[in-house]
Design an enzyme around this catalytic site. Structure first.
Site, short mmCIF file in Angstrom:
data_model
loop_
_atom_site.label_atom_id
_atom_site.label_comp_id
_atom_site.label_asym_id
_atom_site.label_seq_id
_atom_site.Cartn_x
_atom_site.Cartn_y
_atom_site.Cartn_z
N HIS A 1 50.86 10.47 14.08
CA HIS A 1 50.65 10.59 15.52
C HIS A 1 50.78 12.06 15.91
CE1 HIS A 1 51.13 9.90 19.83
NE2 HIS A 1 50.59 8.74 19.60
N ASP B 1 48.73 1.44 16.68
CA ASP B 1 47.56 0.72 16.16
C ASP B 1 47.85 -0.02 14.86
OD1 ASP B 1 45.99 3.48 17.46
OD2 ASP B 1 45.54 1.43 18.10
C1 SDX Z 1 46.42 6.74 19.18
O1 SDX Z 1 47.89 10.82 21.44
C2 SDX Z 1 48.24 9.58 21.73
O2 SDX Z 1 49.18 9.31 22.41
C3 SDX Z 1 47.31 8.53 21.14
C4 SDX Z 1 47.77 7.09 21.25
C5 SDX Z 1 47.74 6.60 22.67
O3 SDX Z 1 48.48 5.67 23.01
O4 SDX Z 1 46.87 7.14 23.44
O5 SDX Z 1 49.10 6.95 20.74
C6 SDX Z 1 46.84 6.15 20.48
O6 SDX Z 1 45.41 7.40 19.12
C7 SDX Z 1 47.31 6.54 17.98
C8 SDX Z 1 46.75 7.24 16.70
C9 SDX Z 1 45.67 6.35 16.09
N1 SDX Z 1 44.98 7.06 15.00
C10 SDX Z 1 45.20 6.73 13.69
O7 SDX Z 1 46.05 5.91 13.32
C11 SDX Z 1 44.31 7.47 12.71
C12 SDX Z 1 45.15 7.95 11.52
N2 SDX Z 1 46.06 9.00 12.02
C13 SDX Z 1 45.56 10.30 12.04
O8 SDX Z 1 44.26 10.63 11.81
C14 SDX Z 1 46.48 11.38 12.61
O9 SDX Z 1 47.76 11.09 12.26
C15 SDX Z 1 46.36 11.60 14.10
C16 SDX Z 1 44.96 11.90 14.49
C17 SDX Z 1 46.85 10.40 14.84
C18 SDX Z 1 47.26 12.77 14.45
O10 SDX Z 1 46.74 13.88 13.84
P1 SDX Z 1 47.46 15.32 13.92
O11 SDX Z 1 48.75 15.28 14.63
O12 SDX Z 1 46.41 16.27 14.40
O13 SDX Z 1 47.85 15.50 12.45
P2 SDX Z 1 47.04 16.43 11.49
O14 SDX Z 1 45.62 15.94 11.47
O15 SDX Z 1 47.32 17.84 11.83
O16 SDX Z 1 47.72 16.08 10.07
C19 SDX Z 1 48.94 16.70 9.65
C20 SDX Z 1 49.05 16.37 8.18
C21 SDX Z 1 47.75 16.66 7.41
O17 SDX Z 1 48.12 16.91 6.06
P3 SDX Z 1 48.28 18.49 5.59
O18 SDX Z 1 47.02 19.21 6.06
O19 SDX Z 1 49.54 18.99 6.27
O20 SDX Z 1 48.39 18.40 4.07
O21 SDX Z 1 49.27 14.96 8.02
C22 SDX Z 1 48.16 14.38 7.33
C23 SDX Z 1 47.01 15.35 7.45
O22 SDX Z 1 46.11 15.22 6.36
N3 SDX Z 1 47.89 13.10 7.99
C24 SDX Z 1 47.65 11.97 7.33
C25 SDX Z 1 47.53 10.98 8.34
N4 SDX Z 1 47.71 11.54 9.53
C26 SDX Z 1 47.93 12.86 9.33
N5 SDX Z 1 47.50 11.71 6.03
C27 SDX Z 1 47.23 10.42 5.68
N6 SDX Z 1 47.12 9.39 6.57
C28 SDX Z 1 47.27 9.64 7.90
N7 SDX Z 1 47.17 8.65 8.78
#
Ligand code: SDX
Length: 432
Positions: A309, A366
């Site tokens: 998140h 989710d």
């Molecule tokens: C919602 O913002 C809100 O409040 C949203 C929400 C709401 O109520 O409105 O809460 C609803 O959108 C919840 C999130 C739903 N999305 C998912 O579940 C999709 C999977 N999650 C991600 O794609 C991700 O975690 C995000 C998009 C939710 C958050 O992304 P960030 O904070 O921009 O994190 P990032 O992309 O900078 O990642 C940081 C690190 C990376 O690794 P490194 O580059 O440090 O090696 O964490 C990794 C990412 O690759 N990472 C994951 C991951 N999420 C982040 N790796 C594997 N699986 C994941 N789910």
């Protein structure tokens, strides 16, 4: 607590005021930065940037705290319901008996979709993405109710209560009608005597001569789902609503933009991806190990959906509540879902894996919501529509804050230009 900050650029120091929110959140006020220094801040995705002051929802991502107008989500989930929480989020206080009754009446009086609006549905292929249909049809509310959508803050705020109730109620009805349209089923009209969630299930699942009566557990679970999605600070779709609203676009148009933003799989579309991921694990007889290994390779397309998140670096409190409700609903309905077993195993494995722990990736709202929707008989294609119905009051509350702010400004971020420097036009003959 620092009362001021300063920026040192070469040998010059620039004082910067500090803002502190009611929960002690601190911000450096950079509103004069460019005028004073010629510099802008660069913060891709605005993860460290406050776009507004808001009194609606407080999130503490490190401690897994979520409160609406100061009331913890755990208490609202236990004692409130979606319509009451919608009123709280929009108007700032829990309604007394008469206000709750009046609000409920306004929702019921504005539940139907007029015949002329129904024709819009016919313009879509049966297999059109439901969120594409929802955003388009919600946008058309501005055309059908122009007096509520004048694109003039003062006039639109004067009619806000009706527009807000209409939006909450009709987004729900349009969602049910999309479900019917895509299956070639006749529309079922709302019933004035049904509560909000029962009416949604009635409009979605009844037959012309066979009314669907929702089991209390099902209506209660749906109510909880809508409630838990009501608002969530400046998430991608809410910020989109505020951005569009800041141009003085009316409420309906701004909500339509929010629906578009929510449709993305990294945001509201994640609940569908979670169930697809769990189903794939189930079909392959995998225990999730392969998925977790793939999720750790860092590519956005292999992510463990429902995990991570942008704000919560601890448990998403909503995930805990939904996870518990999942088991309760399945037990009460006497149903088993192998995907729930897989989800729990996946959660357990990931929360022991340093890759997830070191990045503070925990289950988000989710991760379990799709499973509870399956238990309620809601198809995958409608999951994000359910999210949108729940989130509509939060979008409305944020639009109202933008529209009511006398010192508000149009959202217009800057950029760092990285394109070609100045160069001359080259006539076609010389282009080689
Ligand atoms: C919602 O913002 C809100 O409040 C949203 C929400 C709401 O109520 O409105 O809460 C609803 O959108 C919840 C999130 C739903 N999305 C998912 O579940 C999709 C999977 N999650 C991600 O794609 C991700 O975690 C995000 C998009 C939710 C958050 O992304 P960030 O904070 O921009 O994190 P990032 O992309 O900078 O990642 C940081 C690190 C990376 O690794 P490194 O580059 O440090 O090696 O964490 C990794 C990412 O690759 N990472 C994951 C991951 N999420 C982040 N790796 C594997 N699986 C994941 N789910």
């Amino acid at each position: 607590m620092p009362q001021s900050a300063s920026l040192k650029l070469d040998d010059k120091e620039y004082p910067l005021p500090v803002l502190v929110g009611t929960e002690g959140e601190k911000a450096i006020d950079t509103r004069k930065l460019r005028a004073d220094t010629g510099f802008i801040c660069y913060d891709q995705g605005y993860g460290n940037t406050g776009s507004c002051e808001s009194a609606i929802t407080f999130l503490d991502g490190d401690n897994g705290i979520l409160r609406h107008r100061g009331i913890p989500i755990e208490q609202l989930a236990t004692f409130s319901d979606f319509v009451e929480t919608a009123y709280l989020v929009i108007y700032g206080e829990l309604p007394n008996k008469s206000k709750r009754k009046a609000f409920g009446m306004l929702l019921r009086q504005n539940a139907a979709i007029e015949t002329q609006m129904q024709r819009i549905f016919e313009g879509f292929p049966k297999d059109a993405p439901p969120m594409a249909m929802l955003s388009s049809i919600v946008a058309s509310l501005a055309a059908h109710y122009p007096s509520l959508a004048t694109n003039n803050f003062e006039k639109d705020l004067a009619n806000f209560d009706l527009a807000a109730a209409m939006a909450i109620s009709k987004v729900r009805t349009i969602g049910a009608m999309i479900y019917r349209y895509q299956r070639g089923l006749p529309y079922i009209f709302p019933k004035q005597d049904l509560p909000f969630c029962d009416n949604f299930l009635h409009m979605m699942l009844s037959e012309p001569y066979q009314e669907f009566i929702a089991e209390p557990e099902v209506a209660r679970a749906l109510n909880l789902l809508f409630l838990l999605h009501t608002d969530h600070e400046q998430n991608c779709s809410t910020s989109t609503v505020r951005t569009v609203g800041s141009s003085a676009a009316n409420l309906f148009t701004s909500l339509s933009a929010g629906i578009c933003a929510l449709s993305g799989p990294l945001h509201g579309g994640a609940n569908v991806s979670v169930v697809q991921m769990l189903q794939a694990i189930h079909d392959e007889g995998d225990d999730g190990t392969r998925f977790i290994a793939a999720a750790k390779n860092g590519s956005k397309s292999n992510r463990l959906m429902g995990f991570g998140h942008a704000v919560y670096k601890n448990f998403d409190p909503r995930a805990r509540i939904i996870g518990k409700a999942c088991e309760e609903v399945l037990n009460k309905l006497g149903k088993e879902d192998p995907l729930l077993t897989i989800a729990k195993k996946l959660e357990e494995a990931a929360l022991k894996d340093d890759y997830f722990l070191s990045r503070k990736l925990y289950p988000n709202v989710d991760f379990y919501s799709g499973i509870i929707m399956r238990a309620l008989g809601i198809p995958n294609s409608m999951f994000t529509v359910i999210f949108a119905i729940g989130r509509t009051p939060g979008w409305i509350a944020n639009w109202r804050e933008v529209a009511s702010n006398p010192k508000g400004r149009i959202y217009r971020p800057r950029q760092i230009y990285i394109g070609p420097v100045k160069r001359d036009y080259v006539p076609m003959a010389q282009r080689g």
